[in-house]
Design an enzyme around this catalytic site. Structure first.
Site, PDB file in Angstrom:
ATOM      1  N   PRO A   1       0.139  -0.312  -1.415  1.00  0.00           N
ATOM      2  CA  PRO A   1      -0.847  -0.113  -0.349  1.00  0.00           C
ATOM      3  C   PRO A   1      -0.344   0.865   0.723  1.00  0.00           C
ATOM      4  CG  PRO A   1      -0.572  -2.456  -0.836  1.00  0.00           C
ATOM      5  CD  PRO A   1       0.501  -1.713  -1.592  1.00  0.00           C
ATOM      6  N   ASP A   2      -1.303   1.491   1.387  1.00  0.00           N
ATOM      7  CA  ASP A   2      -1.044   2.407   2.499  1.00  0.00           C
ATOM      8  C   ASP A   2      -0.177   3.596   2.101  1.00  0.00           C
ATOM      9  OD1 ASP A   2      -2.522   0.718   4.212  1.00  0.00           O
ATOM     10  OD2 ASP A   2      -0.742  -0.535   4.526  1.00  0.00           O
ATOM     11  N   ARG A   3      -0.205   3.925   0.824  1.00  0.00           N
ATOM     12  CA  ARG A   3       0.547   5.072   0.279  1.00  0.00           C
ATOM     13  C   ARG A   3       2.050   4.923   0.474  1.00  0.00           C
ATOM     14  NH1 ARG A   3      -2.497   8.304  -2.033  1.00  0.00           N
ATOM     15  NH2 ARG A   3      -0.993   9.987  -2.148  1.00  0.00           N
ATOM     16  N   LEU A   4       2.513   3.689   0.626  1.00  0.00           N
ATOM     17  CA  LEU A   4       3.952   3.412   0.736  1.00  0.00           C
ATOM     18  C   LEU A   4       4.473   3.048  -0.649  1.00  0.00           C
ATOM     19  CD1 LEU A   4       3.949   1.434   4.103  1.00  0.00           C
ATOM     20  CD2 LEU A   4       4.579   3.832   3.697  1.00  0.00           C
TER      21      LEU A   4
END
Length: 193
Positions: free
Chosen positions: A170-173
């Protein structure tokens, strides 16, 4: 992640991809380098892998075949979207043995064997009718008999010196783990997303 052998991890992820992707889970982007130094990429199918490398087959006189003859290095990229996994591989390229190429060629559907002879892959084609005519002529030539492997058709093995395993988060992490060959083993590094 911390798996010492990236081939083992690749096999685990590949099996996940096979279960998740209904069509061509063995599809991979193959990137090569042209004589002008420009990169070229296209999709091909992985036909086998083990600790010695990743194997695909093609016309050796195609653009990719000529590029690999001049610059025997390549990059591969696998992406199984439905499960959020990607593997990037870089390494040196060598031809498979004639026996390996012959065995795989013999396992292909007859139409694919005829097509290998009919296609002057990557060369200009005047019309669809032209290749269809070549296929018809080859069907007649090999009617009732075996279709031998063309001398210009073989396989290549990419022997990795780098793997990168990417997992969607998630959240490009995203999770990214790089494995670089270090003598007989591998050095693992976690990368920023």
């Amino acid at each position: 992640m911390s798996v010492n052998d990236p081939f083992t991890l690749f096999d685990e992820w590949f099996q996940i991809g096979v279960r998740a992707e209904p069509v061509n889970p063995n599809a991979m982007c193959l990137a090569t380098v042209g004589s002008d130094g420009r990169p070229a990429a296209r999709m091909v199918l992985l036909k086998g892998f083990d600790a010695s490398g990743f194997v695909f087959y093609t016309n050796t006189e195609s653009d990719k075949g000529r590029q690999l003859a001049a610059h025997p290095v390549a990059a591969l990229c696998f992406y199984w979207r439905t499960v959020g996994l990607q593997v990037r591989i870089e390494g040196t390229v060598t031809p498979v043995t004639p026996d390996e190429a012959g065995e795989y060629f013999a396992s292909r559907e007859r139409g694919s064997r005829i097509g290998a002879w009919a296609s002057a892959q990557s060369r200009p084609l005047a019309s669809r009718a032209e290749i269809e005519q070549r296929v018809a002529e080859l069907e007649e030539k090999y009617r009732g008999g075996a279709v031998p492997r063309p001398p210009f058709w073989s396989g290549y093995r990419v022997a990795p010196d780098r793997f990168e395993f990417w997992r969607d988060r998630p959240d490009r992490l995203h999770d990214r783990h790089l494995y670089v060959r270090d003598g007989e083993g591998w050095t693992e590094t976690r990368l920023n997303p």
